[in-house]
Enzyme design. Structure first.
Site, mmCIF file in Angstrom:
data_model
loop_
_atom_site.group_PDB
_atom_site.id
_atom_site.type_symbol
_atom_site.label_atom_id
_atom_site.label_comp_id
_atom_site.label_asym_id
_atom_site.label_seq_id
_atom_site.Cartn_x
_atom_site.Cartn_y
_atom_site.Cartn_z
ATOM 1 C CG ASP A 31 4.129 2.175 -0.010
ATOM 2 O OD1 ASP A 31 3.436 2.568 -0.689
ATOM 3 O OD2 ASP A 31 3.910 0.893 0.331
ATOM 4 C CB ILE A 32 3.808 0.322 5.119
ATOM 5 C CG1 ILE A 32 4.188 -0.461 6.572
ATOM 6 C CG2 ILE A 32 2.840 -0.424 4.406
ATOM 7 C CD1 ILE A 32 2.941 -0.199 7.465
ATOM 8 C CD GLN A 94 -7.730 6.419 -4.684
ATOM 9 O OE1 GLN A 94 -8.582 6.374 -5.535
ATOM 10 N NE2 GLN A 94 -7.464 7.175 -3.593
ATOM 11 C CG HIS A 100 -1.556 8.027 -2.283
ATOM 12 N ND1 HIS A 100 -2.868 7.497 -1.993
ATOM 13 C CD2 HIS A 100 -1.135 6.505 -3.007
ATOM 14 C CE1 HIS A 100 -3.166 6.416 -2.374
ATOM 15 N NE2 HIS A 100 -2.152 5.471 -2.977
ATOM 16 C CG HIS A 102 2.559 4.815 -5.237
ATOM 17 N ND1 HIS A 102 2.713 3.887 -4.511
ATOM 18 C CD2 HIS A 102 1.212 4.901 -5.643
ATOM 19 C CE1 HIS A 102 1.371 3.492 -4.229
ATOM 20 N NE2 HIS A 102 0.354 3.988 -4.662
HETATM 21 P P1 AMP Z 1 -2.731 2.557 -3.730
HETATM 22 O O1 AMP Z 1 -2.775 1.356 -3.892
HETATM 23 O O2 AMP Z 1 -2.264 3.442 -5.032
HETATM 24 O O3 AMP Z 1 -3.765 3.442 -3.146
HETATM 25 O O4 AMP Z 1 -1.627 2.680 -2.424
HETATM 26 C C1 AMP Z 1 -1.487 2.629 -1.268
HETATM 27 C C2 AMP Z 1 -0.020 2.584 -0.814
HETATM 28 O O5 AMP Z 1 -0.016 2.878 0.680
HETATM 29 C C3 AMP Z 1 0.478 1.019 -0.602
HETATM 30 O O6 AMP Z 1 1.534 1.219 -1.704
HETATM 31 C C4 AMP Z 1 0.688 0.816 0.696
HETATM 32 O O7 AMP Z 1 1.573 0.080 0.788
HETATM 33 C C5 AMP Z 1 0.783 1.873 1.408
HETATM 34 N N1 AMP Z 1 0.497 1.957 2.841
HETATM 35 C C6 AMP Z 1 -0.882 1.488 3.332
HETATM 36 N N2 AMP Z 1 -0.885 1.943 4.664
HETATM 37 C C7 AMP Z 1 0.242 2.459 4.922
HETATM 38 C C8 AMP Z 1 1.054 2.891 6.243
HETATM 39 N N3 AMP Z 1 0.370 2.926 7.286
HETATM 40 N N4 AMP Z 1 1.928 3.466 5.921
HETATM 41 C C9 AMP Z 1 2.624 3.801 4.818
HETATM 42 N N5 AMP Z 1 2.195 3.162 3.638
HETATM 43 C C10 AMP Z 1 0.892 2.841 3.715
#
Ligand code: AMP
Ligand code: ZN
Length: 138
Positions: A31-32, A94, A100, A102
């Site tokens: 996760d970024i 979301q 996804h 986590h």
């Molecule tokens: P959610 O809020 O459950 O939809 O989680 C989305 C997750 O994706 C968040 O924790 C972000 O930090 C992560 N995220 C968004 N863009 C990227 C990316 N390019 N690479 C890795 N993680 C990402």
């Protein structure tokens, strides 16, 4: 693959991602914005917006891959525990609409907090909601 989906692009290698595991049906990458050191995401290769849309086979593969990743983290990072978390739809936090899980390694004294306050319920409320859910069953 949908054109605008950032996770489809990571899977396709069109956007950078720190990939840590993959199999026929799933890919896992860091996760970024990590909630704790090691926070990663496991996604199905087949695009599905959320929990309601994902096919059973991909859901099964994704949770199995999440545990495999947790076991790998256990060896590599020696965390004290894990949270496996899914957000389904904006009301539930979301923000990326490719399903996804986590995988969040937890450490004693890390800064994460339970996101709700246990408050109990009014008399009969739990039973009433349970009855509504049962009534919607097939
Ligand atoms: P959610 O809020 O459950 O939809 O989680 C989305 C997750 O994706 C968040 O924790 C972000 O930090 C992560 N995220 C968004 N863009 C990227 C990316 N390019 N690479 C890795 N993680 C990402
Ligand atoms: Zn996608």
């Amino acid at each position: 693959m949908t054109d605008e989906c950032i996770f489809c692009k990571i899977i396709a290698g069109e956007l950078p991602g720190e990939i840590v595991d993959s199999d026929e049906r799933t890919v896992a990458f860091m996760d970024i914005n990590p909630a704790t050191p090691g926070h990663a995401l496991v996604v199905p290769r087949a695009h599905a917006a959320d929990l309601m849309e994902i096919r059973d086979e991909d859901l099964q593969a994704t949770i199995v891959a999440a545990r495999r990743l947790a076991r790998r983290m256990e060896a590599a990072l020696e965390p004290d525990g894990f949270n496996i978390l899914n957000a389904c739809r904006p009301a539930a936090w979301q923000t990326v609409f490719h399903f996804h899980l986590h995988v969040i390694p937890r450490y004693e004294n890390d800064p994460l907090k339970l996101p709700w306050i246990p408050r109990g319920a009014e008399e009969g409320q739990i039973a009433a909601v349970a009855e509504k859910i049962r009534a919607a069953g097939a």
